[in-house]
Design an enzyme around this catalytic site. Structure first.
Site, mmCIF file in Angstrom:
data_model
loop_
_atom_site.group_PDB
_atom_site.id
_atom_site.type_symbol
_atom_site.label_atom_id
_atom_site.label_comp_id
_atom_site.label_asym_id
_atom_site.label_seq_id
_atom_site.Cartn_x
_atom_site.Cartn_y
_atom_site.Cartn_z
ATOM 1 C CG HIS A 1 -1.965 0.967 1.274
ATOM 2 N ND1 HIS A 1 -1.717 2.317 1.316
ATOM 3 C CD2 HIS A 1 -3.315 0.841 1.267
ATOM 4 C CE1 HIS A 1 -2.866 2.973 1.325
ATOM 5 N NE2 HIS A 1 -3.859 2.103 1.301
ATOM 6 C CG HIS B 1 -2.390 -3.094 2.641
ATOM 7 N ND1 HIS B 1 -2.741 -2.738 3.919
ATOM 8 C CD2 HIS B 1 -3.517 -2.964 1.883
ATOM 9 C CE1 HIS B 1 -4.031 -2.398 3.940
ATOM 10 N NE2 HIS B 1 -4.514 -2.539 2.726
HETATM 11 C C1 LIG Z 1 -4.802 -1.510 8.378
HETATM 12 C C2 LIG Z 1 -5.666 -2.119 7.308
HETATM 13 C C3 LIG Z 1 -6.650 -1.343 6.697
HETATM 14 C C4 LIG Z 1 -7.456 -1.900 5.712
HETATM 15 N N1 LIG Z 1 -8.432 -1.125 5.138
HETATM 16 C C5 LIG Z 1 -9.263 -1.670 4.222
HETATM 17 C C6 LIG Z 1 -10.341 -0.917 3.660
HETATM 18 O O1 LIG Z 1 -10.594 0.232 4.007
HETATM 19 N N2 LIG Z 1 -11.126 -1.511 2.728
HETATM 20 C C7 LIG Z 1 -10.917 -2.797 2.319
HETATM 21 O O2 LIG Z 1 -11.664 -3.287 1.484
HETATM 22 N N3 LIG Z 1 -9.904 -3.532 2.849
HETATM 23 C C8 LIG Z 1 -9.089 -3.010 3.787
HETATM 24 N N4 LIG Z 1 -8.077 -3.768 4.321
HETATM 25 C C9 LIG Z 1 -7.980 -5.193 3.964
HETATM 26 C C10 LIG Z 1 -9.013 -5.980 4.745
HETATM 27 O O3 LIG Z 1 -9.307 -5.341 5.951
HETATM 28 C C11 LIG Z 1 -8.533 -7.403 5.059
HETATM 29 O O4 LIG Z 1 -8.110 -8.003 3.878
HETATM 30 C C12 LIG Z 1 -9.688 -8.208 5.633
HETATM 31 O O5 LIG Z 1 -10.239 -7.558 6.751
HETATM 32 C C13 LIG Z 1 -9.307 -9.631 6.012
HETATM 33 O O6 LIG Z 1 -10.447 -10.216 6.598
HETATM 34 P P1 LIG Z 1 -10.537 -11.779 6.866
HETATM 35 O O7 LIG Z 1 -11.908 -12.022 7.405
HETATM 36 O O8 LIG Z 1 -10.136 -12.506 5.657
HETATM 37 O O9 LIG Z 1 -9.437 -12.039 7.969
HETATM 38 P P2 LIG Z 1 -9.087 -11.278 9.397
HETATM 39 O O10 LIG Z 1 -10.015 -10.157 9.677
HETATM 40 O O11 LIG Z 1 -7.651 -11.021 9.326
HETATM 41 O O12 LIG Z 1 -9.420 -12.412 10.408
HETATM 42 C C14 LIG Z 1 -8.661 -13.601 10.494
HETATM 43 C C15 LIG Z 1 -9.286 -14.483 11.521
HETATM 44 O O13 LIG Z 1 -8.669 -15.750 11.479
HETATM 45 C C16 LIG Z 1 -8.325 -16.166 12.762
HETATM 46 N N5 LIG Z 1 -7.142 -17.034 12.665
HETATM 47 C C17 LIG Z 1 -5.977 -16.803 12.031
HETATM 48 N N6 LIG Z 1 -5.138 -17.844 12.197
HETATM 49 C C18 LIG Z 1 -5.793 -18.758 12.936
HETATM 50 C C19 LIG Z 1 -5.464 -20.026 13.456
HETATM 51 N N7 LIG Z 1 -4.272 -20.604 13.264
HETATM 52 N N8 LIG Z 1 -6.379 -20.678 14.195
HETATM 53 C C20 LIG Z 1 -7.590 -20.116 14.449
HETATM 54 N N9 LIG Z 1 -7.952 -18.927 13.991
HETATM 55 C C21 LIG Z 1 -7.065 -18.250 13.235
HETATM 56 C C22 LIG Z 1 -8.100 -14.910 13.554
HETATM 57 O O14 LIG Z 1 -8.344 -15.136 14.920
HETATM 58 C C23 LIG Z 1 -9.143 -13.977 12.949
HETATM 59 O O15 LIG Z 1 -10.378 -14.099 13.607
HETATM 60 C C24 LIG Z 1 -7.272 -3.239 5.318
HETATM 61 C C25 LIG Z 1 -6.292 -4.012 5.933
HETATM 62 C C26 LIG Z 1 -5.479 -3.447 6.908
HETATM 63 C C27 LIG Z 1 -4.408 -4.305 7.505
#
Ligand SMILES: Cc1cc2nc3c(=O)[nH]c(=O)nc-3n(C[C@H](O)[C@H](O)[C@H](O)COP(=O)(O)OP(=O)(O)OC[C@H]3O[C@@H](n4cnc5c(N)ncnc54)[C@H](O)[C@@H]3O)c2cc1C
Length: 581
Positions: free
Chosen positions: A237, A348
């Site tokens: 990013h 990112h």
């Molecule tokens: C600072 C930041 C800002 C962002 N802003 C935006 C935005 O404005 N708009 C946008 O579209 N995207 C944005 N993104 C990207 C987006 O937020 C992420 O890609 C997205 O939230 C990921 O969601 P997820 O549900 O896939 O995983 P996460 O929200 O990362 O959740 C992962 C889950 O898996 C669990 N987990 C992981 N490993 C294990 C394990 N071994 N055993 C059990 N549980 C496990 C964790 O406990 C957690 O609950 C941003 C990302 C960041 C870092």
């Protein structure tokens, strides 16, 4: 301990919660998460979630689909992009009805703002497509979905670290997990597993990602024989806080913020005359890298540029960008009302991950053979809807669109299919891994500390598998990775206790980071072209003849990448063209 559920969702971020909500009432479902759900990285998302609602100006899902394909440098699977752009509209309304507090227009509609690469009429100029709740959109999504999970009585196993995926007779039949509080191993016998474990930004030194983003789900799947797809497509990013990496959302530029180099020039207009500072992220990060390389950076080392929002006025800053401007004050002691904020690109987002089809079913090869009972959604998955470069706001929408589809597909599967037994010795692999990590206290040959290996990994990934890569840097990283893998084999824990042993957790997470880093580096080395996030100064052009294809990396039994295969890109409406913005 043994548990039995029709379906298990691993991860409680946006994707996992959305998937779990589809299963309640239809199946007995558990959600296993290493973090307490509301600490998932989704809660850190700032800028927005897009959908072609057309609330503040004309917009159409076809334009959104086109932008997603072009933004992804034509590596995007177009059937997936179509689903994303169409379903986005319904998912936003659904979350609005759940109570998500979006910012509003004066007449009460969901407000929308600009974001990089989102355009009107197939590239004519920026369009307002991103819905938002100030600059804490992800926080609101996570809270809203978690509330629904509580309301629907989803069973949560909080602070359980999933270690292994169990497969029997070609079907996915469960996972094992270590309870963090006790160190005990649990087996979850199930008909369906949905991975929603997020990304692996912690493989780099400067990253926007939370400490827990260590690619566990990708590593678990990879070790169980599932390939990882397009791992070389890792996004930097453009605007992380200088040296720290904490994100300043693209919303800052969406609201009119601009980048200036050390000479005070608004350099983006030289590279992208139409979209300027709102060109896609891969490009803006490259523009910054080039300014710095050519000596036009700012500061004593000329190694950063400035993000300016001072001309927007206090009212816009306070109502639309309150959190990120506070980050600048807190961490860099600069005042965004009056001065530019030093920024540099920050690791990112993983465009790659566990390959799936558009229903979230995990696939095993270039022919899209499905692994029955196995699903993935969110950042851990590679649908592939983001291709070689994700557009801002397209991830949050990916979570809810494909989280929902994976959940629905899994619900259908568990209702139709009988139970399959667990494989013999199903805890062996996890016990071996735990035993290996735990051992060492009395073994004098084991001298390595996980934190040291991780630091080395992050530093070298930052230097060699970064915005600009080439044969030399990638080969250096491959050599470094085999050295780090060997050192990891001599790991020694200083804390050998069972209760809340965070050193052991970090050692397990490091193991996952090493797997992800190697698949990333190998994919980048063999992709001898530049496309999206993969920019090579020794192969500067995109090569559609040889590389209009997804990389699939398979793991060797004893670690390391065994082979790469290539899967064709799905092209429906838009033939690959040169990308100009
Ligand atoms: C600072 C930041 C800002 C962002 N802003 C935006 C935005 O404005 N708009 C946008 O579209 N995207 C944005 N993104 C990207 C987006 O937020 C992420 O890609 C997205 O939230 C990921 O969601 P997820 O549900 O896939 O995983 P996460 O929200 O990362 O959740 C992962 C889950 O898996 C669990 N987990 C992981 N490993 C294990 C394990 N071994 N055993 C059990 N549980 C496990 C964790 O406990 C957690 O609950 C941003 C990302 C960041 C870092």
């Amino acid at each position: 301990m043994y548990h039995k559920y029709d379906a298990v969702v691993v991860g409680a971020g946006g994707a996992g919660l959305m998937a779990a909500l589809q299963l309640v009432g239809k199946a007995n479902v558990a959600c296993i998460t290493k973090l307490y759900p509301s600490r998932s990285h989704t809660g850190a998302a700032q800028g927005g979630i897009c959908a072609a609602l057309g609330n503040t100006e004309e917009d159409h899902w076809e334009w959104h689909m086109f932008d997603t394909v072009k933004g992804g440098d034509y590596l995007t699977d177009q059937d997936a992009a179509e689903v994303l752009a169409r379903d986005a509209v319904e998912r936003i309304i659904e979350m609005e009805h759940m109570g998500l507090p979006f910012n509003r227009t004066p007449e009460g509609k969901i407000d929308q703002r600009r974001f990089g690469g989102h355009t009107r009429n197939y590239g004519e100029g920026p369009v307002r497509r991103s819905c938002f709740a100030a600059d804490r959109t992800g926080h609101m999504i996570l809270q809203t979905l978690y509330q629904q999970g509580i309301k629907e009585n989803v069973t949560f196993y909080n602070e359980f670290h999933v270690m292994d995926l169990l497969i029997n007779n070609g079907r996915c039949v469960g996972v094992t997990a270590m309870e963090v509080k006790t160190g005990e191993l649990h087996t979850f016998h199930t008909k369906a597993v949905i991975f929603a474990t997020g990304g692996y930004g912690r493989a780099w030194r400067v990253t926007s990602n939370a400490h827990a983003c260590t690619g566990d789900g990708m590593a678990v799947a990879y070790r169980a024989g599932i390939p990882l797809m397009d791992m070389e497509m890792y996004q930097f990013h453009p605007t992380g806080l200088y040296r720290i990496g904490i994100l300043l959302s693209e919303a800052a530029r969406g609201e009119g913020g601009i980048l200036r180099n050390g000479n005070g020039e608004r350099f983006c207009e030289r590279y992208a005359p139409t979209l300027k500072d709102l060109a896609p992220r891969d490009m803006v990060s490259r523009f910054i890298a080039q300014e710095i390389r050519e000596g036009r950076g700012a500061g004593p080392n000329k190694d950063f540029v400035y993000l300016h929002v001072d001309h927007l006025g206090k009212e816009v800053i306070d109502s639309k960008l309150p959190d990120i401007t506070d980050f600048a004050r807190t961490y860099l002691h600069v005042e965004p009302y009056t001065e530019g904020v030093p920024i540099q690109p920050t690791a990112h987002y993983a465009m790659g991950g566990i390959p799936t089809n558009i229903d979230g079913e995990v696939i095993l090869d270039e022919k899209s053979t499905v692994l029955p009972g196995c699903y993935a959604a969110g950042e851990v998955a590679c649908v592939s809807v983001h291709g070689a470069n994700r557009l801002g706001t397209n991830s949050l929408v990916d979570l809810v669109v494909f989280g929902k589809r994976a959940g629905l597909k899994a619900a259908e599967y568990v209702q139709k299919n009988d139970w399959e037994s667990l494989p013999a010795h199903h805890e062996t692999r996890s016990n071996e891994l735990l035993g290996f990590v735990n051992a060492g206290a009395n073994d004098t040959r084991r001298t390595e500390i996980a934190g040291d290996i991780r630091k080395e990994l992050q530093n070298k990934m930052q230097d060699w598998v970064s915005i600009v890569r080439n044969d030399t840097s990638l080969n250096n990283m491959m050599t470094k990775l085999s050295e780090l893998r060997e050192r990891y084999g001599r790991l020694r824990l200083q804390d050998t206790g069972n209760k809340f042993n965070t050193e052991r957790l970090e050692a397990l997470e490091l193991g996952a980071l090493l797997e992800c880093a190697e698949a990333t580096t190998k994919g980048a080395l063999e992709r001898k072209e530049s496309r999206g996030a993969q920019y090579r100064d020794d192969y500067e052009n995109r090569d559609d003849v040889n590389f209009l294809a997804h990389t699939m990396a398979y793991r060797a039994e004893n670690g390391g990448v065994k082979e790469l295969r290539y899967k064709p890109v799905v092209i429906t409406r838009f033939q690959p063209k040169e990308r100009k913005y």
